[in-house]
Write a protein that holds these residues in place. Structure first.
Motif, PDB file in Angstrom:
ATOM      1  N   GLY A 153       0.839  -1.195   0.000  1.00 34.02           N
ATOM      2  CA  GLY A 153       0.000   0.000   0.000  1.00 34.02           C
ATOM      3  C   GLY A 153       0.873   1.243   0.000  1.00 34.02           C
ATOM      4  O   GLY A 153       1.831   1.345  -0.759  1.00 34.02           O
ATOM      5  N   LYS A 154       0.587   2.144   0.932  1.00 30.39           N
ATOM      6  CA  LYS A 154       1.357   3.394   0.991  1.00 30.39           C
ATOM      7  C   LYS A 154       2.622   3.208   1.828  1.00 30.39           C
ATOM      8  O   LYS A 154       3.457   4.100   1.911  1.00 30.39           O
ATOM      9  CB  LYS A 154       0.502   4.493   1.616  1.00 30.39           C
ATOM     10  N   LEU A 155       2.692   2.059   2.485  1.00 28.52           N
ATOM     11  CA  LEU A 155       3.777   1.850   3.433  1.00 28.52           C
ATOM     12  C   LEU A 155       5.114   1.692   2.723  1.00 28.52           C
ATOM     13  O   LEU A 155       5.218   0.996   1.716  1.00 28.52           O
ATOM     14  CB  LEU A 155       3.462   0.601   4.260  1.00 28.52           C
ATOM     15  N   GLN A 156       6.145   2.345   3.274  1.00 23.66           N
ATOM     16  CA  GLN A 156       7.456   2.273   2.656  1.00 23.66           C
ATOM     17  C   GLN A 156       8.451   1.567   3.561  1.00 23.66           C
ATOM     18  O   GLN A 156       8.411   1.717   4.778  1.00 23.66           O
ATOM     19  CB  GLN A 156       7.974   3.674   2.369  1.00 23.66           C
ATOM     20  N   MET A 157       9.346   0.836   2.916  1.00 24.28           N
ATOM     21  CA  MET A 157      10.462   0.260   3.667  1.00 24.28           C
ATOM     22  C   MET A 157      11.737   0.941   3.206  1.00 24.28           C
ATOM     23  O   MET A 157      11.736   1.707   2.246  1.00 24.28           O
ATOM     24  CB  MET A 157      10.522  -1.253   3.461  1.00 24.28           C
ATOM     25  N   LEU A 158      12.857   0.634   3.871  1.00 23.63           N
ATOM     26  CA  LEU A 158      14.129   1.281   3.544  1.00 23.63           C
ATOM     27  C   LEU A 158      14.463   1.125   2.067  1.00 23.63           C
ATOM     28  O   LEU A 158      14.908   2.075   1.411  1.00 23.63           O
ATOM     29  CB  LEU A 158      15.255   0.657   4.373  1.00 23.63           C
ATOM     30  N   GLY A 159      14.227  -0.055   1.545  1.00 23.37           N
ATOM     31  CA  GLY A 159      14.535  -0.327   0.146  1.00 23.37           C
ATOM     32  C   GLY A 159      13.795   0.610  -0.793  1.00 23.37           C
ATOM     33  O   GLY A 159      14.336   1.051  -1.816  1.00 23.37           O
ATOM     34  N   ASN A 160      12.530   0.935  -0.426  1.00 26.40           N
ATOM     35  CA  ASN A 160      11.754   1.847  -1.264  1.00 26.40           C
ATOM     36  C   ASN A 160      12.386   3.228  -1.298  1.00 26.40           C
ATOM     37  O   ASN A 160      12.441   3.877  -2.341  1.00 26.40           O
ATOM     38  CB  ASN A 160      10.327   1.967  -0.727  1.00 26.40           C
ATOM     39  N   VAL A 161      12.864   3.660  -0.123  1.00 24.04           N
ATOM     40  CA  VAL A 161      13.475   4.987  -0.044  1.00 24.04           C
ATOM     41  C   VAL A 161      14.745   5.029  -0.899  1.00 24.04           C
ATOM     42  O   VAL A 161      14.987   5.984  -1.636  1.00 24.04           O
ATOM     43  CB  VAL A 161      13.794   5.353   1.421  1.00 24.04           C
ATOM     44  N   VAL A 162      15.525   3.948  -0.826  1.00 20.84           N
ATOM     45  CA  VAL A 162      16.741   3.872  -1.640  1.00 20.84           C
ATOM     46  C   VAL A 162      16.360   3.938  -3.121  1.00 20.84           C
ATOM     47  O   VAL A 162      16.910   4.704  -3.906  1.00 20.84           O
ATOM     48  CB  VAL A 162      17.516   2.569  -1.358  1.00 20.84           C
ATOM     49  N   TYR A 163      15.362   3.129  -3.458  1.00 18.78           N
ATOM     50  CA  TYR A 163      14.949   3.020  -4.851  1.00 18.78           C
ATOM     51  C   TYR A 163      14.464   4.365  -5.394  1.00 18.78           C
ATOM     52  O   TYR A 163      14.806   4.766  -6.500  1.00 18.78           O
ATOM     53  CB  TYR A 163      13.846   1.977  -4.956  1.00 18.78           C
ATOM     54  N   GLN A 164      13.670   5.092  -4.563  1.00 23.75           N
ATOM     55  CA  GLN A 164      13.137   6.374  -5.014  1.00 23.75           C
ATOM     56  C   GLN A 164      14.232   7.405  -5.202  1.00 23.75           C
ATOM     57  O   GLN A 164      14.190   8.214  -6.128  1.00 23.75           O
ATOM     58  CB  GLN A 164      12.126   6.907  -3.996  1.00 23.75           C
ATOM     59  N   ASN A 165      15.217   7.392  -4.327  1.00 24.24           N
ATOM     60  CA  ASN A 165      16.299   8.378  -4.403  1.00 24.24           C
ATOM     61  C   ASN A 165      17.309   8.043  -5.478  1.00 24.24           C
ATOM     62  O   ASN A 165      18.104   8.890  -5.861  1.00 24.24           O
ATOM     63  CB  ASN A 165      17.003   8.507  -3.060  1.00 24.24           C
ATOM     64  N   PHE A 166      17.264   6.806  -5.918  1.00 28.66           N
ATOM     65  CA  PHE A 166      18.271   6.289  -6.839  1.00 28.66           C
ATOM     66  C   PHE A 166      18.410   7.168  -8.078  1.00 28.66           C
ATOM     67  O   PHE A 166      19.506   7.549  -8.475  1.00 28.66           O
ATOM     68  CB  PHE A 166      17.891   4.871  -7.241  1.00 28.66           C
ATOM     69  N   SER A 167      17.264   7.538  -8.668  1.00 25.48           N
ATOM     70  CA  SER A 167      17.325   8.323  -9.912  1.00 25.48           C
ATOM     71  C   SER A 167      17.461   9.821  -9.659  1.00 25.48           C
ATOM     72  O   SER A 167      17.975  10.542 -10.500  1.00 25.48           O
ATOM     73  CB  SER A 167      16.073   8.028 -10.741  1.00 25.48           C
ATOM     74  N   ILE A 168      17.014  10.278  -8.490  1.00 22.41           N
ATOM     75  CA  ILE A 168      17.063  11.719  -8.226  1.00 22.41           C
ATOM     76  C   ILE A 168      18.355  12.123  -7.533  1.00 22.41           C
ATOM     77  O   ILE A 168      19.006  13.082  -7.914  1.00 22.41           O
ATOM     78  CB  ILE A 168      15.899  12.194  -7.314  1.00 22.41           C
ATOM     79  N   ASN A 169      18.704  11.372  -6.486  1.00 21.70           N
ATOM     80  CA  ASN A 169      19.856  11.749  -5.683  1.00 21.70           C
ATOM     81  C   ASN A 169      20.652  10.506  -5.303  1.00 21.70           C
ATOM     82  O   ASN A 169      20.479   9.929  -4.245  1.00 21.70           O
ATOM     83  CB  ASN A 169      19.358  12.481  -4.427  1.00 21.70           C
ATOM     84  N   LEU A 170      21.508  10.097  -6.202  1.00 23.11           N
ATOM     85  CA  LEU A 170      22.254   8.851  -6.025  1.00 23.11           C
ATOM     86  C   LEU A 170      23.057   8.812  -4.723  1.00 23.11           C
ATOM     87  O   LEU A 170      22.997   7.828  -3.993  1.00 23.11           O
ATOM     88  CB  LEU A 170      23.150   8.604  -7.240  1.00 23.11           C
TER      89      LEU A 170
END
Lengths: 325, 286
Positions: free
Chosen positions: B239-256
Motif C-alpha cells: 500500500g502506501k507503506l514504505q520500507m528502507l529499500g523503497n526509499v533507496v529506490y526512489q532516491n536512486f534516480s534523483i539523488n544517487l
C-alpha cells in the motif's frame, strides 16, 4: 529369589511393518534382581526394553509396573530410568547438569538436586568432573555419568540397553564388575540388554534368552548353561557338541569332553583324530574327527597334542543334555 | 601437456594456490567488496541541485539529513520491526514443520516434504508476490472470498500484508537450516529427556531449543537480512507503506549519493546483528 514381582509383562506384542519384533512375551521381573535379556540382534530384546521404558507402545499385551498398568503411559510417567547404548548425555550441559536433570524436572529444590547429584558423582568416582562437558570425557566416564544420571532418580527399575557395547574389552570387563557391585549396593532392579553371552552369564541373577521375538528360556545362568532347553539356547550360550551316540541324539559341552591317550575306559567314549587346535590363551580348543562320524570339540588346558594324533574322547553321562528340536 | 602442467603444479604448491583462488578472490574483491566500497564512498558525495550531477567531494551532509529527518528514522524503525516480525513468524512456523520432517515423518515422505519446501524457490519472486496481491486484494481478493463468510476480511495492502508476503517468501530459508539441525539431533536425547521425567514442552525448551539454536540463527540471518533489503514486496502489496529499500529506490534516480547513504543503514544493522550473534557463540557451531 524371594522378592515380589516389580514388572509383569503379559502377551506383549509389537510389529514393525511385517516384522514381528516382539511376538507374545510373558515375563515377571522380581524386585531387586539383575535380569538380563540376552539374544542376537533383531531378537526383540531391545524392543521389550523400550516398551518397558515407554519409548515404544505395544500393539497388544500389558506391562504392569509395581501393580499399575503402564502400557499406554508416556515415558515421563513411568518410574523407570534408562541407560542408553550410546549414553545419550545432553551435549550442551555439563556433567552436574546432566545428573541433576531428572531431579530438576521433578521439581526438587536446587540444593537437594545439587547434593544428591554430588553424592552420585562420588559413587561413580568422578568427583571434580562436575563442570566438564560430555565431549570432554572418555567413553568409560560417559558411561558412568549416564549411569549416575539414571540412578540418582532412584527408579523402581533401571533399564540398561547394551551399555557396555561401545567400550573396549578391558574396560568392559571392569565395568561388568563395577555394575554388578553397584546393583548390589543400591538394590535397584536392573534389566540389562546384551547380545554378549559371557556378559550375561557373569552378571545376571537370571537370564531370559530371546529368539525371533520370543523368550526361548529363562533361568539362572547355571540353568541356562548346563540345561539349555532348546537347540538355539545351547548354541547361543556357549558351544555344544551335537552328536548321535548309541542311536541317541545327545549334546555335550566341549569343556566336559576329556582327552586321554589310553584306549577306551568304558562309559561314554569315542576315538578321535586331531584335525586342528585353536589356541585361545588360557585354554585350547581341539577339533577332532571321531569314530562315530560327528566332529567334536574339546576345550582343555594347553596340551601337547599334534594334528593327526589319535586319542580317546570321553565324558560323563550326567553332563549330557537333551534339547527340543 | 596436461601432464606437464600437473607436474609443475605438484612441485610448486604456491602456484597451485594461486591457480585455485585467483578467480574467486577477484570476484569477491571486485564485485563484492568493490561494490560495497563504492556505495560507502558515494554516500559522502553530494549532488548539484540544479544540474543533478554528482559532486565528488567529501561531505557529511547526507548523513546529517538522514539522522535529523524524523521520516527516515520512522522508515528505519518500521523496516527493522517488519524484518524482526517476519523472522519471528518464520521461526514459529518453521520449528514444528521442521520437527515433523526430521523426527516424525517416514523417510519417504521426508524427501517429498523437502522437495515441496524447495519448490516455491524455483518460482519467480514477482509471480509469487503478485499472487499474494490477488489473494489480499480488498473486496474481491481470494482471502476476502474465503474469510468473508466467517466474518473476517483480508488485511488489505499495508504492513500486515508485507509481513505475510515476506514470511511466505523466506520461510524455506528458515525451515531448511532448522531441519538440518534437527536431523543432527540424536533421537535418543529426546528419549532420555522423557525418560528422566520431562514433558514434551520441557524437553523442547531445555534440550531441543538450545541444541538447534545455531540453526535458528542461521535461518534468522536469511529471513532478517532478506526482509531488511526488500522493496518489491512493499511496492506491490505494501500500500502506501514504505520500507528502507523503497526509499533507496526512489532516491536512486534523483539523488544517487543520498540513496547510497540510506543504503548504508541495512548494511550497518546487519553488521551489528552478526556481531550480536557472534557473541552468543552460535556462529562457531554452524
Amino acid at each position: 529369589m524371594s522378592g515380589s514381582t516389580i514388572v509383569s509383562i503379559r502377551s506383549l506384542k509389537r510389529s514393525f511393518g511385517d516384522v514381528r519384533a516382539v511376538d507374545g512375551i510373558d515375563l515377571d521381573i522380581t524386585e531387586g534382581e539383575f535380569l538380563t535379556l540376552l539374544g542376537p540382534s533383531g531378537s526383540g530384546k531391545t524392543t521389550v526394553l523400550r516398551m518397558i521404558a515407554g519409548f515404544e507402545k505395544p500393539d497388544s499385551g500389558t506391562i504392569t509396573l509395581a501393580g499399575k498398568d503402564v502400557s499406554q503411559l508416556p515415558p515421563y510417567e513411568r518410574d523407570v530410568n534408562t541407560v542408553f547404548q550410546d549414553y545419550a548425555l545432553f551435549p550442551h550441559m555439563d556433567v552436574l547438569a546432566n545428573i541433576e536433570y531428572g531431579l530438576r524436572v521433578k521439581g526438587f529444590a536446587k540444593q537437594e538436586c545439587r547434593s544428591r547429584a554430588l553424592t552420585a558423582l562420588k559413587q561413580i568416582r568422578l568427583e571434580g568432573y562436575e563442570n566438564r562437558k560430555p565431549a570432554q570425557l572418555s567413553g568409560g566416564q560417559r558411561q558412568r555419568v549416564a549411569l549416575a544420571r539414571a540412578l540418582v532418580n532412584q527408579p523402581a527399575v533401571l533399564l540398561l540397553d547394551e551399555p557396555l557395547g561401545a567400550l573396549d574389552l578391558k574396560l568392559r570387563e571392569q565395568m561388568q564388575i563395577e555394575l554388578k557391585a553397584l546393583q548390589r549396593e543400591v538394590g535397584i532392579t536392573f534389566v540389562f540388554v546384551t547380545h554378549d553371552q559371557e556378559e550375561a552369564l557373569s552378571m545376571s541373577d537370571r537370564i531370559a534368552v530371546f529368539n525371533h521375538g520370543k523368550i526361548e528360556q529363562i533361568g539362572t545362568p547355571r540353568e541356562i548353561y548346563e540345561n539349555p532347553k532348546s537347540e538355539f539356547v545351547s548354541e547361543f550360550v556357549g558351544q555344544t557338541n551335537r552328536i548321535e551316540y548309541d542311536g541317541k541324539k545327545i549334546n555335550i559341552r566341549p569343556e566336559f569332553v576329556t582327552i586321554s591317550r589310553a584306549s577306551s575306559t568304558g562309559g561314554r567314549s569315542v576315538q578321535g583324530t586331531l584335525r586342528d587346535a585353536i589356541f585361545v590363551g588360557a585354554s585350547t580348543r581341539y577339533l577332532f574327527d571321531t569314530s562315530i562320524g560327528f566332529p567334536m570339540i574339546s576345550t582343555q588346558s594347553n596340551n601337547q597334542l599334534k594334528v593327526g594324533d589319535v586319542v580317546t574322547l570321553s565324558w560323563q553321562e550326567e553332563k549330557e543334555f537333551l534339547v527340543q528340536q | 601437456m596436461l601432464q606437464e602442467i600437473s607436474n609443475t603444479m605438484h612441485k610448486k604448491p604456491k602456484l597451485r594456490l594461486v591457480a585455485l583462488l585467483t578467480a574467486p578472490i577477484l570476484w569477491l574483491v571486485v564485485a563484492y567488496l568493490g561494490a560495497l566500497a563504492t556505495l560507502l564512498v558515494a554516500a559522502f558525495f553530494t549532488i548539484d541541485s540544479f544540474t543533478g550531477n554528482v559532486i565528488q567531494t567529501f561531505n557529511l551532509g547526507n548523513f546529517h539529513d538522514m539522522f535529523t529527518d524524523a521520516a527516515y528514522k520512522n522508515v528505519v524503525l518500521r523496516t527493522v520491526g517488519i524484518a524482526l516480525l517476519v523472522t519471528v513468524v518464520c521461526t514459529v512456523l518453521a520449528i514444528p514443520m521442521a520437527f515433523y520432517m526430521a523426527k516424525i515423518a517416514k523417510p519417504r515422505s521426508q524427501k517429498i516434504l523437502v522437495a515441496l519446501i524447495l519448490t516455491p524457490l524455483w518460482a519467480s519472486y514477482l509471480v509469487k508476490i503478485y499472487a499474494w496481491r490477488t489473494m489480499l486484494e480488498p473486496g474481491n481478493g481470494v482471502l476476502d472470498w474465503l474469510l468473508g463468510p466467517l466474518g473476517f476480511s483480508s488485511p488489505g495492502f499495508g504492513g500486515p500484508a508485507i509481513i505475510i508476503g515476506l514470511s511466505y517468501l523466506w520461510l524455506p530459508y528458515m525451515i531448511l537450516p532448522i531441519y538440518a539441525g534437527l536431523e543432527r539431533l540424536p533421537n535418543n536425547l529426546l528419549d532420555a529427556s522423557g525418560d528422566l521425567g520431562a514433558h514434551n514442552w520441557h524437553t523442547f525448551r531445555r534440550i531441543v531449543l538450545p541444541l538447534i539454536f545455531p540453526s535458528l540463527v542461521a535461518g534468522s540471518m536469511f529471513t532478517f537480512s532478506l526482509s531488511l533489503g526488500d522493496y518489491i514486496t512493499a511496492t506491490i502489496i505494501g500500500g502506501k507503506l514504505q520500507m528502507l529499500g523503497n526509499v533507496v529506490y526512489q532516491n536512486f534516480s534523483i539523488n544517487l549519493p543520498f540513496a547510497a547513504t540510506i543504503a548504508t543503514i541495512p548494511v550497518t544493522i546487519m553488521a551489528i546483528y552478526l556481531w550480536m550473534v557472534r557473541r552468543t557463540g552460535a556462529l562457531a557451531s554452524l
